[in-house]
Design an enzyme around this catalytic site. Structure first.
Site, PDB file in Angstrom:
ATOM      1  N   THR A   1     -10.007  -0.575  -4.615  1.00 39.54           N
ATOM      2  CA  THR A   1     -10.594  -1.331  -3.134  1.00 39.54           C
ATOM      3  C   THR A   1     -10.981  -0.623  -2.233  1.00 39.54           C
ATOM      4  O   THR A   1      -9.851   0.148  -1.815  1.00 39.54           O
ATOM      5  CB  THR A   1     -10.043  -3.135  -2.874  1.00 39.54           C
ATOM      6  OG1 THR A   1      -8.073  -2.410  -2.243  1.00 39.54           O
ATOM      7  CG2 THR A   1      -9.901  -4.287  -4.150  1.00 39.54           C
ATOM      8  N   GLY A   2     -11.512  -1.555  -0.767  1.00 37.63           N
ATOM      9  CA  GLY A   2     -12.327   0.027   0.181  1.00 37.63           C
ATOM     10  C   GLY A   2     -10.574   0.210   1.014  1.00 37.63           C
ATOM     11  O   GLY A   2     -11.326   1.586   0.633  1.00 37.63           O
ATOM     12  N   THR A   3      -9.609  -0.009   1.689  1.00 39.18           N
ATOM     13  CA  THR A   3      -8.677   0.398   2.418  1.00 39.18           C
ATOM     14  C   THR A   3      -7.910   1.277   1.269  1.00 39.18           C
ATOM     15  O   THR A   3      -7.380   2.187   1.984  1.00 39.18           O
ATOM     16  CB  THR A   3      -8.247  -0.781   3.142  1.00 39.18           C
ATOM     17  OG1 THR A   3      -9.133  -1.879   3.803  1.00 39.18           O
ATOM     18  CG2 THR A   3      -7.169  -0.164   3.969  1.00 39.18           C
ATOM     19  N   THR A   4      -7.542   0.493   0.365  1.00 34.56           N
ATOM     20  CA  THR A   4      -5.904   1.162  -0.160  1.00 34.56           C
ATOM     21  C   THR A   4      -6.960   2.410  -1.430  1.00 34.56           C
ATOM     22  O   THR A   4      -6.224   3.719  -1.041  1.00 34.56           O
ATOM     23  CB  THR A   4      -5.710  -0.221  -2.164  1.00 34.56           C
ATOM     24  OG1 THR A   4      -5.415  -1.055  -1.711  1.00 34.56           O
ATOM     25  CG2 THR A   4      -5.643   0.983  -2.835  1.00 34.56           C
TER      26      THR A   4
ATOM     27  N   ARG B   1      -7.032 -13.196 -14.097  1.00 29.57           N
ATOM     28  CA  ARG B   1      -7.948 -13.677 -14.840  1.00 29.57           C
ATOM     29  C   ARG B   1      -8.612 -12.810 -16.054  1.00 29.57           C
ATOM     30  O   ARG B   1      -8.838 -13.498 -16.731  1.00 29.57           O
ATOM     31  CB  ARG B   1      -8.543 -15.108 -14.497  1.00 29.57           C
ATOM     32  CG  ARG B   1      -9.173 -16.029 -15.964  1.00 29.57           C
ATOM     33  CD  ARG B   1     -10.360 -16.919 -14.767  1.00 29.57           C
ATOM     34  NE  ARG B   1     -10.578 -18.028 -16.020  1.00 29.57           N
ATOM     35  CZ  ARG B   1     -11.447 -17.694 -16.215  1.00 29.57           C
ATOM     36  NH1 ARG B   1     -12.184 -16.448 -16.279  1.00 29.57           N
ATOM     37  NH2 ARG B   1     -12.039 -18.087 -17.037  1.00 29.57           N
TER      38      ARG B   1
ATOM     39  N   ASP C   1       1.532  -8.649  -3.274  1.00 32.83           N
ATOM     40  CA  ASP C   1       2.922  -8.843  -2.372  1.00 32.83           C
ATOM     41  C   ASP C   1       2.783 -10.529  -2.922  1.00 32.83           C
ATOM     42  O   ASP C   1       1.985 -11.523  -2.725  1.00 32.83           O
ATOM     43  CB  ASP C   1       2.608  -8.340  -1.367  1.00 32.83           C
ATOM     44  CG  ASP C   1       2.989  -8.977  -0.133  1.00 32.83           C
ATOM     45  OD1 ASP C   1       4.307  -9.638  -0.855  1.00 32.83           O
ATOM     46  OD2 ASP C   1       3.516  -9.647   1.085  1.00 32.83           O
TER      47      ASP C   1
ATOM     48  N   SER D   1     -13.357  -3.715   0.611  1.00 37.76           N
ATOM     49  CA  SER D   1     -11.883  -4.875   0.548  1.00 37.76           C
ATOM     50  C   SER D   1     -12.098  -5.761   0.329  1.00 37.76           C
ATOM     51  O   SER D   1     -12.889  -6.788   0.001  1.00 37.76           O
ATOM     52  CB  SER D   1     -12.006  -4.702   2.586  1.00 37.76           C
ATOM     53  OG  SER D   1     -10.248  -5.093   2.791  1.00 37.76           O
TER      54      SER D   1
ATOM     55  N   HIS E   1      -7.473 -14.301   0.705  1.00 43.73           N
ATOM     56  CA  HIS E   1      -8.045 -13.846  -0.608  1.00 43.73           C
ATOM     57  C   HIS E   1      -8.014 -14.416  -1.721  1.00 43.73           C
ATOM     58  O   HIS E   1      -8.372 -13.995  -2.715  1.00 43.73           O
ATOM     59  CB  HIS E   1      -9.400 -12.824  -0.608  1.00 43.73           C
ATOM     60  CG  HIS E   1      -8.326 -11.328  -0.666  1.00 43.73           C
ATOM     61  ND1 HIS E   1      -7.448 -11.541  -0.231  1.00 43.73           N
ATOM     62  CD2 HIS E   1      -8.207 -10.705  -2.287  1.00 43.73           C
ATOM     63  CE1 HIS E   1      -6.634 -10.553  -0.371  1.00 43.73           C
ATOM     64  NE2 HIS E   1      -6.777  -9.968  -1.375  1.00 43.73           N
TER      65      HIS E   1
ATOM     66  N   LYS F   1       0.655  -1.091   0.127  1.00 41.84           N
ATOM     67  CA  LYS F   1       0.217   0.206  -0.089  1.00 41.84           C
ATOM     68  C   LYS F   1       0.999   1.212  -0.327  1.00 41.84           C
ATOM     69  O   LYS F   1       0.210   1.694  -0.858  1.00 41.84           O
ATOM     70  CB  LYS F   1      -1.301   0.013   1.226  1.00 41.84           C
ATOM     71  CG  LYS F   1      -1.980  -0.666   0.923  1.00 41.84           C
ATOM     72  CD  LYS F   1      -3.485  -1.139   2.262  1.00 41.84           C
ATOM     73  CE  LYS F   1      -3.748  -2.047   1.424  1.00 41.84           C
ATOM     74  NZ  LYS F   1      -4.605  -2.564   0.848  1.00 41.84           N
TER      75      LYS F   1
END
Length: 148
Positions: free
Chosen positions: A43-46, A105, A89, A63, A96, A21
């Site tokens: 996405t949420g936190t990012t 994909r 990472d 998230s 997930h 992040k």
């Protein structure tokens, strides 16, 4: 049905695993002027961190572990995402991981440019195609032929 043309103003998704992040935020700060001309999603936190640290408007999905990766995949299928910047990472197991693989994909299947690290993101953001519209090509997987 997806539009055959990618618009001049791109819809760019920003995603980063926890250990990446900070790297993504630094990258966004370096390219803030260019990114400000496009629609940003994350996405949420990012998305929360990018917005707080850059003041850029960012539409936030859930998230990643809570379904955000799948939400983004659905937007790709619907033709509503043009570029994915995903600093992932490779050394840390993700709970997930199946969702991450499904997102990657779908992005490849729908011919969406993806940057998975800082250098590939630099190449994408410096491309002349980022600031112009262009016709997109996808593959009809039932025939193996390109669709224009």
């Amino acid at each position: 049905m997806q539009s055959p043309e990618v618009p001049k103003t791109k819809r760019i998704v920003l995603i980063a695993h926890d250990n990446k992040k900070e790297d993504l935020v630094e990258w966004v700060q370096l390219h803030k002027e260019i990114l400000s001309k496009h629609h940003l999603y994350a996405t949420g936190t990012t998305g929360k961190i990018v917005h707080e640290r850059t003041d850029l408007p960012v539409h936030r999905f859930l998230s990643g572990p809570l379904g955000g990766d799948q939400q983004i995949g659905a937007k790709i299928v619907d033709g509503e995402i043009d570029v994915v910047i995903f600093f992932w990472d490779p050394l840390t197991a993700q709970p997930h991981d199946p969702d991450v693989k499904a997102l990657l994909r779908i992005a490849v299947l729908y011919n969406i440019p993806i940057a998975n690290n800082r250098r590939s993101a630099d190449y994408l953001i410096s491309s002349d195609l980022l600031a112009s519209s262009y016709k997109k090509t996808t593959i009809d997987y039932s025939t193996g032929l390109p669709i224009y």
